[in-house]
Design an enzyme around this catalytic site. Structure first.
Site, PDB file in Angstrom:
ATOM      1  N   GLY A   1       0.845  -1.205   0.000  1.00 54.34           N
ATOM      2  CA  GLY A   1       0.000   0.000   0.000  1.00 54.34           C
ATOM      3  C   GLY A   1       0.874   1.246   0.000  1.00 54.34           C
TER       4      GLY A   1
ATOM      5  N   VAL B   1      16.996   8.435  -1.674  1.00 54.48           N
ATOM      6  CA  VAL B   1      17.860   7.309  -2.056  1.00 54.48           C
ATOM      7  C   VAL B   1      18.630   7.654  -3.336  1.00 54.48           C
ATOM      8  CG1 VAL B   1      17.872   4.893  -2.840  1.00 54.48           C
ATOM      9  CG2 VAL B   1      16.482   5.554  -0.869  1.00 54.48           C
TER      10      VAL B   1
ATOM     11  N   ARG C   1      19.319  10.623  -4.694  1.00 53.84           N
ATOM     12  CA  ARG C   1      20.296  11.713  -4.529  1.00 53.84           C
ATOM     13  C   ARG C   1      21.473  11.268  -3.649  1.00 53.84           C
ATOM     14  NH1 ARG C   1      17.390  16.848  -5.574  1.00 53.84           N
ATOM     15  NH2 ARG C   1      16.688  16.469  -7.708  1.00 53.84           N
TER      16      ARG C   1
ATOM     17  N   ARG D   1       1.165  -5.393  -5.199  1.00 51.08           N
ATOM     18  CA  ARG D   1       1.369  -6.563  -4.341  1.00 51.08           C
ATOM     19  C   ARG D   1       1.514  -7.736  -5.296  1.00 51.08           C
ATOM     20  NH1 ARG D   1      -2.758  -3.602  -1.318  1.00 51.08           N
ATOM     21  NH2 ARG D   1      -1.851  -2.963   0.663  1.00 51.08           N
TER      22      ARG D   1
ATOM     23  N   ASP E   1       5.225  -4.402   6.095  1.00 48.72           N
ATOM     24  CA  ASP E   1       5.514  -5.769   6.490  1.00 48.72           C
ATOM     25  C   ASP E   1       5.705  -6.756   5.328  1.00 48.72           C
ATOM     26  OD1 ASP E   1       5.741  -6.650   9.089  1.00 48.72           O
ATOM     27  OD2 ASP E   1       4.019  -7.996   8.826  1.00 48.72           O
ATOM     28  N   GLY E   2       4.763  -6.738   4.388  1.00 50.43           N
ATOM     29  CA  GLY E   2       4.799  -7.648   3.238  1.00 50.43           C
ATOM     30  C   GLY E   2       6.043  -7.397   2.397  1.00 50.43           C
TER      31      GLY E   2
ATOM     32  N   THR F   1       4.246   3.042   5.722  1.00 51.85           N
ATOM     33  CA  THR F   1       2.852   2.595   5.738  1.00 51.85           C
ATOM     34  C   THR F   1       2.070   3.497   6.669  1.00 51.85           C
ATOM     35  OG1 THR F   1       1.341   0.910   6.621  1.00 51.85           O
ATOM     36  CG2 THR F   1       3.611   0.742   7.348  1.00 51.85           C
ATOM     37  N   ILE F   2       0.861   3.844   6.262  1.00 55.53           N
ATOM     38  CA  ILE F   2       0.068   4.740   7.110  1.00 55.53           C
ATOM     39  C   ILE F   2      -0.384   4.025   8.383  1.00 55.53           C
ATOM     40  CG2 ILE F   2      -0.720   6.082   5.119  1.00 55.53           C
ATOM     41  CD1 ILE F   2      -3.567   4.820   5.745  1.00 55.53           C
ATOM     42  N   ASP F   3      -0.218   2.702   8.428  1.00 53.24           N
ATOM     43  CA  ASP F   3      -0.649   1.945   9.612  1.00 53.24           C
ATOM     44  C   ASP F   3       0.306   2.086  10.797  1.00 53.24           C
ATOM     45  OD1 ASP F   3      -2.802   1.087   8.177  1.00 53.24           O
ATOM     46  OD2 ASP F   3      -1.957  -0.862   7.670  1.00 53.24           O
TER      47      ASP F   3
ATOM     48  N   ASP G   1       2.676   0.227  11.746  1.00 59.18           N
ATOM     49  CA  ASP G   1       2.669  -1.039  12.481  1.00 59.18           C
ATOM     50  C   ASP G   1       3.937  -1.881  12.266  1.00 59.18           C
ATOM     51  OD1 ASP G   1       2.194  -1.607   9.836  1.00 59.18           O
ATOM     52  OD2 ASP G   1       0.570  -3.019  10.196  1.00 59.18           O
TER      53      ASP G   1
ATOM     54  N   ARG H   1     -17.615  16.964  12.279  1.00 57.52           N
ATOM     55  CA  ARG H   1     -18.111  17.366  13.593  1.00 57.52           C
ATOM     56  C   ARG H   1     -19.043  18.581  13.478  1.00 57.52           C
ATOM     57  NH1 ARG H   1     -17.021  16.268  18.784  1.00 57.52           N
ATOM     58  NH2 ARG H   1     -15.017  15.240  18.518  1.00 57.52           N
TER      59      ARG H   1
ATOM     60  N   ARG I   1     -26.231  14.530  15.826  1.00 52.97           N
ATOM     61  CA  ARG I   1     -26.143  13.155  15.351  1.00 52.97           C
ATOM     62  C   ARG I   1     -24.955  12.426  15.954  1.00 52.97           C
ATOM     63  NH1 ARG I   1     -27.476  14.789   9.125  1.00 52.97           N
ATOM     64  NH2 ARG I   1     -29.686  14.254   9.218  1.00 52.97           N
TER      65      ARG I   1
ATOM     66  N   GLY J   1      -6.739   0.560   8.858  1.00 51.56           N
ATOM     67  CA  GLY J   1      -6.114  -0.206   9.933  1.00 51.56           C
ATOM     68  C   GLY J   1      -6.754  -1.575   9.997  1.00 51.56           C
ATOM     69  N   ARG J   2      -6.324  -2.425   9.061  1.00 50.26           N
ATOM     70  CA  ARG J   2      -6.909  -3.764   8.990  1.00 50.26           C
ATOM     71  C   ARG J   2      -6.523  -4.579  10.218  1.00 50.26           C
ATOM     72  NH1 ARG J   2      -6.052  -5.706   3.275  1.00 50.26           N
ATOM     73  NH2 ARG J   2      -3.927  -5.283   3.955  1.00 50.26           N
TER      74      ARG J   2
ATOM     75  N   HIS K   1     -24.035  15.388  20.445  1.00 48.99           N
ATOM     76  CA  HIS K   1     -23.521  14.701  19.248  1.00 48.99           C
ATOM     77  C   HIS K   1     -22.316  13.857  19.690  1.00 48.99           C
ATOM     78  CE1 HIS K   1     -20.556  17.921  19.376  1.00 48.99           C
ATOM     79  NE2 HIS K   1     -19.794  17.173  18.596  1.00 48.99           N
TER      80      HIS K   1
HETATM   81  O1  F6P Z   1      -1.370   0.058   3.856  1.00 47.01           O
HETATM   82  C1  F6P Z   1      -2.103  -0.767   4.726  1.00 47.01           C
HETATM   83  C2  F6P Z   1      -3.532  -0.400   4.625  1.00 47.01           C
HETATM   84  O2  F6P Z   1      -3.605   0.953   4.825  1.00 47.01           O
HETATM   85  C3  F6P Z   1      -4.493  -1.132   5.553  1.00 47.01           C
HETATM   86  O3  F6P Z   1      -4.785  -0.477   6.740  1.00 47.01           O
HETATM   87  C4  F6P Z   1      -5.680  -1.313   4.684  1.00 47.01           C
HETATM   88  O4  F6P Z   1      -6.484  -2.358   5.080  1.00 47.01           O
HETATM   89  C5  F6P Z   1      -5.060  -1.567   3.373  1.00 47.01           C
HETATM   90  O5  F6P Z   1      -3.957  -0.706   3.323  1.00 47.01           O
HETATM   91  C6  F6P Z   1      -5.946  -1.399   2.199  1.00 47.01           C
HETATM   92  O6  F6P Z   1      -5.166  -1.347   1.040  1.00 47.01           O
HETATM   93  P1  F6P Z   1      -5.646  -1.757  -0.401  1.00 47.01           P
HETATM   94  O7  F6P Z   1      -7.021  -1.259  -0.549  1.00 47.01           O
HETATM   95  O8  F6P Z   1      -4.670  -1.081  -1.297  1.00 47.01           O
HETATM   96  O9  F6P Z   1      -5.555  -3.229  -0.470  1.00 47.01           O
END
Ligand code: F6P
Length: 332
Positions: free
Chosen positions: A15, A27, A29, A76, A107-108, A129-131, A133, A158, A166, A174-175, A220
């Site tokens: 991702g 990298v 430069r 991927r 990770d992958g 990665t934005i996660d 993790d 908000r 509401r 964040g899977r 709310h």
């Molecule tokens: O980069 C990891 C992530 O942000 C996860 O939190 C999310 O589930 C996933 O990417 C979704 O990525 P894609 O839609 O590209 O498979």
């Protein structure tokens, strides 16, 4: 004695994350600075399998520091999971004279890096990665920008939630990890934050916080939900049925992965990119660059993959403590 590195292959995989381009630039430069050449591999590991590449000059990476996404594209690769695929990738390295690969991703990406390092290709990983993790690094490129994107969207939400009294259910990415949700939740003063690391107890995690918020005068409510913690629409249905709330769902989706990288992401990516090339120039490889206590560290890939980053549960105490507007005795 490690082989002298004259040509580096660089790729982004998995991702995407804002700041990947800043890392690519750093990298390329830095390689020039160290007298090395850089080959850009397009579409992650599959680019290495299919010889999908271009020579990266210093001007090739001009004006990408501020751009989201990745100019190298990302993917991927199923084929890279197979031995045959990896053999093809190693062969490409030989054919192109690539002495080492800098792999930018999560990770992958690093699992792939470990596999080809075992086949003799020198690799350095940069966590993006934005996660956020990745166990061996306190911080991963892209997290800060993604948090800011979420916060800006939730601030807007908000306004309208308040006007209509509401309940907002906001699903963030964040899977498997709740770092983004918790960080964002604290930053927007969420009523509740639901993460994959904690099994949902509807009464404890949702009903009670809403009741307490009501007691303090709120009309709310803002529930921040990591995608791996459950489905927003399911939760909203339950809130309607069981609490009679006018609940609305917003799935922030891939918007979180785009946009110009923040100062933190540009700066971190620049330092990490430089550190990756420096490590290679000094004969170190098969490591992942990470941040720790403000500085950068190198962790062997295998060790890094075994490291687990746990969610800082004490942050929930902060979330809770900052909700209180009334003396303690008046809430349940
Ligand atoms: O980069 C990891 C992530 O942000 C996860 O939190 C999310 O589930 C996933 O990417 C979704 O990525 P894609 O839609 O590209 O498979």
């Amino acid at each position: 004695m490690a082989k002298e590195i004259r040509r580096i292959g660089i790729l982004t995989s998995g991702g995407d994350a804002p700041g990947m381009n800043a890392a690519v630039r750093a990298v390329v430069r830095s390689a020039i600075t160290y007298g090395m050449q850089c080959i850009g591999i397009r579409r992650g590991w599959s680019g290495l399998i299919n010889s999908d590449f271009k020579l990266m000059t210093g001007s090739e990476v001009s004006h990408i520091l501020s751009r989201g996404g990745t100019i190298l594209y990302t993917a991927r690769s199923e084929e890279f999971m197979t031995v045959e695929g990896r053999e093809k990738a190693v062969n490409t390295c030989k054919l192109l004279g690539i002495d080492a690969v800098v792999a930018i991703g999560g990770d992958g990406t690093f699992r792939g890096a470990l596999e080809i390092s075992r086949m003799g290709v020198q690799v350095v990983g940069i966590p993006a990665t934005i996660d956020n993790d990745i166990g061996c690094s306190n911080y991963t490129i892209g997290f800060d920008t993604a948090c800011n994107t979420c916060i800006q969207s939730i601030d807007k939400l908000r306004d309208t939630m308040q006007s209509h009294e509401r309940c907002s259910v906001v699903e963030v990415m964040g899977r498997d990890a709740g770092f983004l949700a918790l960080y964002v939740g604290i930053s927007v003063g969420a009523t509740a934050v639901l993460v994959p690391e904690v099994e949902l107890d509807f009464e404890r995690d949702v009903v009670r916080p809403i009741q307490n918020a009501r007691l303090t005068g709120n009309t709310h409510f803002m529930i921040v939900l990591a995608e791996g913690a459950g489905k927003g629409f399911f939760l909203a249905d339950r809130l309607k049925k069981e609490l009679g709330l006018d609940a609305r769902v917003t799935v922030l989706g891939h918007i979180q992965r785009g946009g110009a990288p923040s100062a933190r992401d540009r700066e971190t990516a620049s330092r990490m990119g430089y550190a990756a090339v420096k490590a290679l120039s000094e004969g170190r490889s098969n490591v992942i660059i990470g941040t720790r206590e403000g500085g950068l560290v190198e962790t062997p890939i295998e060790e890094a993959l075994a490291m687990k980053k746990t969610l800082q549960m004490e942050r929930y105490e902060v979330l809770e403590a900052l909700k209180n507007r009334l003396p303690r005795d008046s809430v349940v």
